[in-house]
Design an enzyme around this catalytic site. Structure first.
Site, short mmCIF file in Angstrom:
data_model
loop_
_atom_site.label_atom_id
_atom_site.label_comp_id
_atom_site.label_asym_id
_atom_site.label_seq_id
_atom_site.Cartn_x
_atom_site.Cartn_y
_atom_site.Cartn_z
CG ASP A 41 -2.09 -0.86 1.12
OD1 ASP A 41 -2.52 -1.08 -0.02
OD2 ASP A 41 -2.60 -1.32 2.15
CG ASP A 101 -5.58 -0.71 5.33
OD1 ASP A 101 -6.34 -1.13 4.43
OD2 ASP A 101 -5.17 0.46 5.36
CG ASP A 130 -7.11 -4.74 1.85
OD1 ASP A 130 -7.37 -4.64 0.64
OD2 ASP A 130 -6.80 -3.77 2.56
#
Length: 884
Positions: A326, A613, A617
């Site tokens: 990310d 997170d 996901d």
């Protein structure tokens, strides 16, 4: 029956104000009264039970049988030594397993779920174990319910309760419902939330009515205790290797016994020697050593902010060659700050600090909508919630539009939570005599839903030219690596349903915020690339924003190396697979895209690490070879689905974890090769002697002693060797690579042959000192005792010194630092001290049938013992010289 009572009744019974929650003092008092909020697991094995577990081995049974036989024939000293070795071996195993268990328990404590709770009028995040009856819990999507709750507020709240009801479809919750039927099933108790269930949608609040074993899940807790004794693939391979070696060793021992029959040797002596050799030849200490090395390594990783939940992940870390990360918070500082504000025709720069700033009418409306459409909190410098929302709340503070004040004046009466598909969030707030919808999210999505715009305090029709202007400003902000969020509103005179909120909106404007890259990440990315690892950025941000950050960090060099989720959807699976290696940045992607990206990389044979997170996901974390959850911003679901948790949400920690994982694997490999070399040396010395009809250079007790002391201590010390600084200059390890690849099998065999040959050479020199040879018959006992002492000490000493050479296959002990592994130096010193004690302390010498050596003899055995180390170091020097 809490489900049959109104929320006010539950609050009164626990004497708690829902607005402020319990005080810290009251919470402490209740914690002392009710105890920690955690389920009782099944009882752990005691030390005595663990001890007897380590005696449950076929060869140990044989050894115990041999001890019984020695007692019957009057060889009491041998029997005592055999029993001592068996007991000591079990004790070492117990100590190792106990340490490994404690290390894993410590890691489990670190991964305890967190909960949002109101204490002293503030919302705090605490460990769920600290929750007490009467606490006010805040629930949002992605959090596990930490205790049994009577809901007091709910907004589109849905909770997945399959752990209790078996129903996989999330249950809709309604805090205002009251179920008067005392036999209402758990699945129908819509005003309750139960421990260990999962909030999947919306938000809510509830008062804790039961904790720990008093909860519904507590009643079935006996089946919830998870077994942590999980063998990793490496341990399984080593276990299989041990079995193969065991059968080979037993075969050799049977052969030795048969040969001894023909040679008419003392059958009892050969029986004991054969059994001892079988035990010495099999590295039965490997599983315990591997377990403690993994556990200590994992504990060490937790100190660098990487909590490894599953031991197999340590092995996989060494093979990772793709890191999908990310952007926000992992590659960047996760401190979003609004730096630009735009209302139609007016761009405004926001100062980094200050309060009481002035804003125009449109700007005030824009900030007001952003603050009211946020769930984050910010008080006294402390914040909770999504960093983007925190930045918006902080923006409100700067312009005296504080969240607490606005939320009190314009009470939220409905909402449509953020959704990764819509990329929008909306709230419905009460105005003086009406209602207003506040919507925030992606500016392009907002413009599609808007029909009017706020310009200089007036609502005007939204034209195509105005839309183009908004999008142009947004693109300019994105080009400067700013994250862009738009806001809109809609006035209404009635309370709207979710489906009616996001239609006919009035766009107000947008803001640009920045989350600067972490200072240390650029160096970590450079290190990863040098280690043969490809960093990939995956983000929900705009392509231009993502590429700007990626360029700055060294992940990508051009816009052509990026692709958006929409562009990805237009590619067929075959096209995407063929092009996947061209991309370094994936922008505007949804969690569903992450799974597709992971599988595409894996289809090319890559070992993929994926960060995440959010609730959505979880599939990509599960599909990745290493799923990495964010410890700070990550939801409980993401943490539950992951193999590793970053407590600092930092990309650098992933790189450090990979480095640590590589070193742990290499250390285990060192221990295994060392043990195999030592064990092979013992087999060679005995087998060659029996085959050639020479006297035995070693007795059964000698073999057992060396197997316990000389092998085990250095093997453990090698397992915790400090990391190789150059490990990240090499390519990732192929997960299918044989344990004996790159010449390690050859080195193990050569080391064993060398140690066995030197043991026989020392025995030969001992006999020759008194004029005897290996082929001599009727050798006096005192001569045999002297020669065997020489062989015994050389076998032990050569193994101890050889462990130094095993630290690195290429570098000399001086290059890596002779004393850089103090545990190994300590193990060698302890080994020599114990060896000296065995031959010098009279009752020990008599028990082991050895004698004290002279200074000349010691010089000779040290010289013999150093040969494997010297030859190994010389071969390293030759390899380095010829390589240059």
């Amino acid at each position: 029956m809490w489900f049959s009572k109104a929320p006010e009744q539950a609050l009164n019974e626990f004497t708690v104000n829902p607005a402020t929650g319990l005080t810290t003092e009251e919470a402490k008092a209740r914690l002392a009264k009710y105890g920690e909020n955690k389920l009782k697991g099944k009882p752990k094995k005691g030390l005595i039970a663990l001890f007897f577990t380590h005696l449950q081995d076929m060869l140990i049974y044989v050894l115990l049988g041999a001890a019984v036989i020695t007692v019957f024939i009057g060889e009491y000293v041998d029997a005592v030594i055999i029993l001592l070795v068996v007991v000591l071996n079990a004790v070492i195993g117990v100590v190792q397993e106990y340490k490994a268990e404690k290390a894993i328990e410590a890691l489990q404590d670190m991964t305890t779920p967190r909960a949002l709770v109101k204490r002293d009028g503030e919302v705090r995040e605490i460990n769920s174990e600290e929750i007490v009856p009467g606490d006010i819990i805040v629930l949002d999507a992605g959090r596990f319910v930490p205790a049994d709750l009577r809901l007091i507020d709910s907004a589109n709240l849905k909770i997945e309760e399959s752990s209790l009801t078996g129903e996989s479809v999330p249950s809709e919750k309604n805090a205002n419902a009251i179920h008067e039927n005392s036999k209402t099933p758990i699945g129908d108790q819509s005003n309750m939330a139960f421990m260990s269930t999962l909030a999947t949608y919306g938000r809510g609040e509830g008062v804790v009515v039961a904790t720990a074993m008093a909860t519904e899940i507590g009643r079935i807790a006996t089946i919830l205790d998870e077994d942590i004794e999980e063998m990793t693939p490496l341990q399984k391979r080593l276990d299989e290797l041990g079995k193969i070696l065991g059968f080979l060793a037993i075969g050799i021992c049977v052969l030795i016994f048969i040969i001894a029959l023909f040679q008419q040797r003392d059958l009892f002596e050969m029986f004991i020697t054969a059994i001892s050799l079988a035990v010495a030849a099999i590295p039965e200490g490997l599983p315990a050593i591997v377990a403690i090395v993994l556990a200590l390594g994992v504990t060490r990783m937790s100190k660098i902010n990487a909590i490894v939940k599953k031991l197999p992940a340590v092995e996989s870390l060494g093979s990772v060659n793709i890191i999908c990360s990310d952007k926000t918070g992992t590659l960047t500082q996760n401190k979003m700050t609004v730096v630009k504000l735009y209302t139609f025709g007016n761009v405004k720069d926001i100062p980094a600090a200050g309060t009481g700033l002035e804003a125009g009418q449109d700007e005030q409306e824009l900030i007001k909508s952003f603050v009211l459409c946020s769930d984050a909190t910010y008080e006294n410098g402390q914040s909770t919630g999504d960093p983007t929302e925190v930045a918006l709340v902080v923006l409100g503070e700067k312009y005296d539009l504080a969240r607490r004040t606005l939320h009190a004046e314009y009470k939220r009466v409905g909402e449509k939570p953020f959704d990764s598909e819509r990329k929008l969030m909306s709230t419905l707030n009460k105005e003086e005599n009406a209602y207003r919808v506040h919507t925030k999210g992606a500016i392009d999505n907002i413009l599609e839903l808007s029909t009017t715009a706020l310009v200089n305090g007036r609502i005007v029709p939204l034209t195509a030219e105005m839309k183009a202007t908004y999008l142009k400003v947004a693109e300019e902000m994105s080009d400067h690596a700013l994250r862009v969020l738009g806001a809109a509103f809609k006035n209404t005179d009635r309370k709207l349903e979710q489906a009616d909120m996001e239609t006919d909106l009035t766009v107000i404007g947008l803001v640009g915020m920045i989350d600067p890259p972490r200072i240390e990440v650029r160096d970590s990315i450079h290190e990863a690339i040098n280690a043969g690892i490809t960093p990939i950025m995956i983000t929900g941000d705009h392509k231009n924003t993502a590429v700007a950050i990626a360029r700055e960090l060294g992940i990508a060099t051009s816009i052509e190396q990026s692709i958006t989720g929409a562009e990805l959807d237009q590619l067929s699976e075959e096209e995407f697979l063929s092009k996947i290696n061209n991309y370094r940045v994936f922008a505007r992607v949804s969690p569903e895209h992450k799974v597709k990206i992971v599988k595409a990389y894996q289809a090319h044979g890559n070992v993929v690490s994926m960060t995440g997170d959010g609730v959505n996901d979880a599939p990509s974390l599960k599909n990745a070879d290493i799923g990495v959850a964010m410890g700070i911003t990550g939801t409980d679901v993401a943490k539950g689905a992951s193999d590793m948790i970053l407590t600092d949400d930092n990309f650098t920690t992933i790189v450090h974890a990979i480095e640590e994982g590589r070193n742990i694997y290499n250390n285990i490999k060192k221990s295994v090769i060392f043990l195999l070399s030592c064990n092979l040396g013992e087999v060679v010395a005995i087998f060659v002697s029996v085959l050639c009809y020479w006297p035995l250079p070693l007795m059964a007790t000698h073999l057992l002693w060396i197997n316990l002391i000389t092998d085990t201590l250095p093997a453990i010390a090698l397992g915790i060797d400090p990391g190789n600084k150059d490990v990240m200059k090499k390519k990732p390890r192929d997960p299918k690579e044989s344990f004996f690849a790159n010449g390690d099998g050859f080195r193990a065999v050569m080391g064993g042959l060398l140690i066995g040959s030197l043991t026989l050479a020392a025995f030969y020199f001992g006999l020759r000192e008194y004029g005897y040879s290996l082929g001599s018959r009727s050798i006096p006992d005192e001569v045999l005792t002297y020669a065997r002492t020489m062989a015994f000490v050389v076998l032990a000493g050569s193994q101890l010194f050889y462990s130094l050479a095993m630290r690195d296959p290429d570098k000399s002990i001086f290059q890596i630092g002779l004393f850089s592994n103090k545990f190994l130096i300590g193990a060698i010193l302890v080994g020599f001290i114990l060896q000296f004690a065995v031959i010098s302390v009279p009752f020990l010498a008599a028990a082991f049938k050895v004698q004290m050596l002279s200074a000349h003899d010691w010089g000779l055995v040290i010289l013999f013992s150093l040969v494997p180390l010297v030859l190994k170091e010389s071969s390293k020097l030759f390899t380095r010289t010829s390589g240059n």
